[in-house]
Design an enzyme around this catalytic site. Sequence first.
Site, PDB file in Angstrom:
ATOM      1  CB  CYS A  21      44.494  92.919  41.893  1.00 46.50           C
ATOM      2  SG  CYS A  21      45.817  91.706  42.067  1.00 46.50           S
ATOM      3  CB  CYS A  24      49.948  94.553  42.163  1.00 47.06           C
ATOM      4  SG  CYS A  24      49.215  93.634  40.819  1.00 47.06           S
ATOM      5  CG  ASP A 439      13.982 104.880   3.464  1.00 44.92           C
ATOM      6  OD1 ASP A 439      12.990 104.272   3.053  1.00 44.92           O
ATOM      7  OD2 ASP A 439      14.717 104.457   4.375  1.00 44.92           O
ATOM      8  CG  ASP A 636      19.050 103.161   5.965  1.00 44.08           C
ATOM      9  OD1 ASP A 636      19.345 102.646   4.872  1.00 44.08           O
ATOM     10  OD2 ASP A 636      18.300 102.621   6.785  1.00 44.08           O
ATOM     11  CG  ASP A 640      17.032 103.063   1.567  1.00 41.34           C
ATOM     12  OD1 ASP A 640      16.093 102.282   1.394  1.00 41.34           O
ATOM     13  OD2 ASP A 640      17.117 103.829   2.534  1.00 41.34           O
TER      14      ASP A 640
END
Lengths: 749, 65
Positions: A21, A24, A439, A636, A640
């Site tokens: 920042c 510094c 699915d 998936d 399942d």
Amino acid sequence: MTDPTPDAAGELTLPVVGMTCASCVNRIERFLGRADGVRQASVNLATERATVHFDPTAIDRTGIVAAIEAAGYDVGRDPAAEGAAEAVAADDAHRAAERDELLLSALAALAIGLAMMAVMFWPGGPWPMADVNRWMLVPATIVQFVFGQRFLVAALRGARHGEANMNTLVAMGTLAAYGYSLVVTLTPDAVMAAGLGHETYFDSAAVIIGLVLFGRWLEARAKGQAVGAVKALLKLRPDTARVLRPGGEQEVPVDQVVAGDLVRVRPGDRVPVDGVVIDGASAVDESMLTGESLPVEKRVGDRAIGATVNTSGSFVMRAERVGRDTTLAQIVALVERAQGSKAPIQRVADRVTGWFVPAVIGVATLTFAAWLLLGPEPSLPFALSSAVAVLIIACPCAMGLATPTAIMVGTGKGAENGILIRDGAALEEARRVTDVVLDKTGTITRGQPSVIFVRPAPGIEERDLLRIAATAERGSEHPLAEAIVRHADGLGIEPGEAERFEAIAGRGVRAVVEGAEVLAGTAPFLGEAGIDIAPLEGAEVGTATPILLARDGRAIGVIGLADTVKPGAAEAVRRLREAGLQVWMVTGDRRATAEAIGSEVGIGPDQILAEVLPGEKAERVRRLQAGGAVVAMVGDGINDAPALAQADLGIAIGTGADVALEASDVTLVGDDLGAVPAAVRLSRATMRTIRQNLAWAFGYNVLLIPVAAGVLFPVAGLLLNPALAAGAMALSSVSVVANSLRLRTFRAA
Amino acid sequence: MNELPMQPTTTDPVCGMDVNVEIAHALGLTSEHDGTTYAFCGKGCKLEFDENPARFFEPGYQPRM
């Protein structure tokens, strides 16, 4: 390093590490300003550079660096490419060196063997045979025991365990030829007295060793190509990670990152391990693991996957899965396991080899005895050369190559295309599959809602409605809200800032947008707020979920959302049918919804299993199996899992990150349904190649053994020279390897 | 869906920036003062703070960058 010192004034620009920042900046400038000899110091936070004007007679670089370090900061080295990614390279180099050595040995042995042949068969050669034999003794011995050492050692090791393998055959064949020649060379007079000629087989032994080494080299090369997929995956892993440690960021080898470490990922970096973003935001390119072409947005709380590439933003993540637990490591392990596994068909090949070798040794002994007893004079050289020919021709190395090369190339090709095949058995199952059950949610459809219609109330512009909706919904994490924001974004509509945002779970959101109170949610939510939703009712919404919007107590429109079919799903279904498969769809949806989706992808009502509870999916698969079908289930991978396990072939389709890799036989890394027909075709092609390879190797051995034994000699005067036998054998290995490599031309698309 | 992302942030008493507490801890950018732990955005602020913590609690102090 010499500092540039134009005139009497020095100027130096140094990279400063650790600034965060403006405090510094001030601190460093203050410390530099206090140092004697510094005229002016300016520190730039953005470029992380300190530019110092100084009097070179009073201070030098060391003094300036000391001032910066006194302020508590480090002076960085200029970014230099420091040694990385060398482990993989070293491994490669090692293997390449081994391959080169094989090739050199093979060529040297072949050259020596061919030179000896040329000398021996020199037309009207000027040298007496006995002299030639003595000249050849040294090179022949070198070939036999230096280049051929690996066969002798392996044969000896096998013999100690009572095993006979291909090395046994090569060792026996060449030692027989070499030993016979040695006796002829060292005791020419005794050999003459026995009625034998001075012909030796040094050349044959050398050529055999050279050719077999060459076959090994081809095999090593093929292996190198086949394991390329794993290596390509491993190369995705970065070597180092920037870990936040007390005292600053440290670049550490990625193996040293432990779960819980905070890791900074800068623009362009590869994400080192799996973890959760805790600060910052960016978009990450995950295409190498998931096939998803667009960079994926990562915000605080999102998961970042190791080996994916950060784009433009910077973020800090908390490491969660490191080392062998990362997604990448799991994928690599899966590919390696598949490549090293044995299909049942290979076990057959191994069993055959087991009895084949002793049988061949038996046939060679019989051949030797038969020629000795029944053959024409001089019977010993005939008997010996025929026995050697049998030993060499029977070498089952082509058979040993048949299955592993095809599986390696096939699974490697699969991995390249995002198809991870668990093992050889999965390949076999895939070949037998008759029915494919897909699915619906997440497999045929995207598994997430998209905006399918926008209906503003009279007097409201569609874009205004979307802007208001996106602004109000922006603070919500609900999938429907995200879909609306995404849709607006796709149309280039910039949402504004909402005030007093409030989400009411399961109902909707409330916020102040552009000074007006906006409600977005279900019809009851608006109704309870006393809003007349009659103007919005009656509109056909079909299977969509409607989100109603109101501004300052007045209904302004409705947005419809629905899970949509993946692009390419219809094409994938068509290809599966073309491959001769029955295609089914299974879903928990009501039949009408299911049939609407089915008609989009070309699955008819009688092939739709609708209103199936998650727990019943496995039962439906079992019913199909009871009817004689071999079922592949595509899901998936999470909800399942039971159906995937029940199916003859479980195919998990997903993002590769959270998918249950273990539950399935085949894992599709991307979410493209097109990979399913590709996986089936690849399995069929691989199994076809294995059968071709076995036919090549077996047929070859079986056909030529009688010829080598001399069965045709009484009829046609035909005998197999040991050198020709070795050449033909090596060619059979080459054909098998080349046949496997043809799989590399497989195209997934 | 993810749970709401809650960033455990605090304010750097020196410069006024928002600081992610977890990151500050990992980097060792924290200091104790009067029984309270303060987190800093960077080394500069921590060092300034450690030199004279009281300065940043004076009524007139305005955190600024």
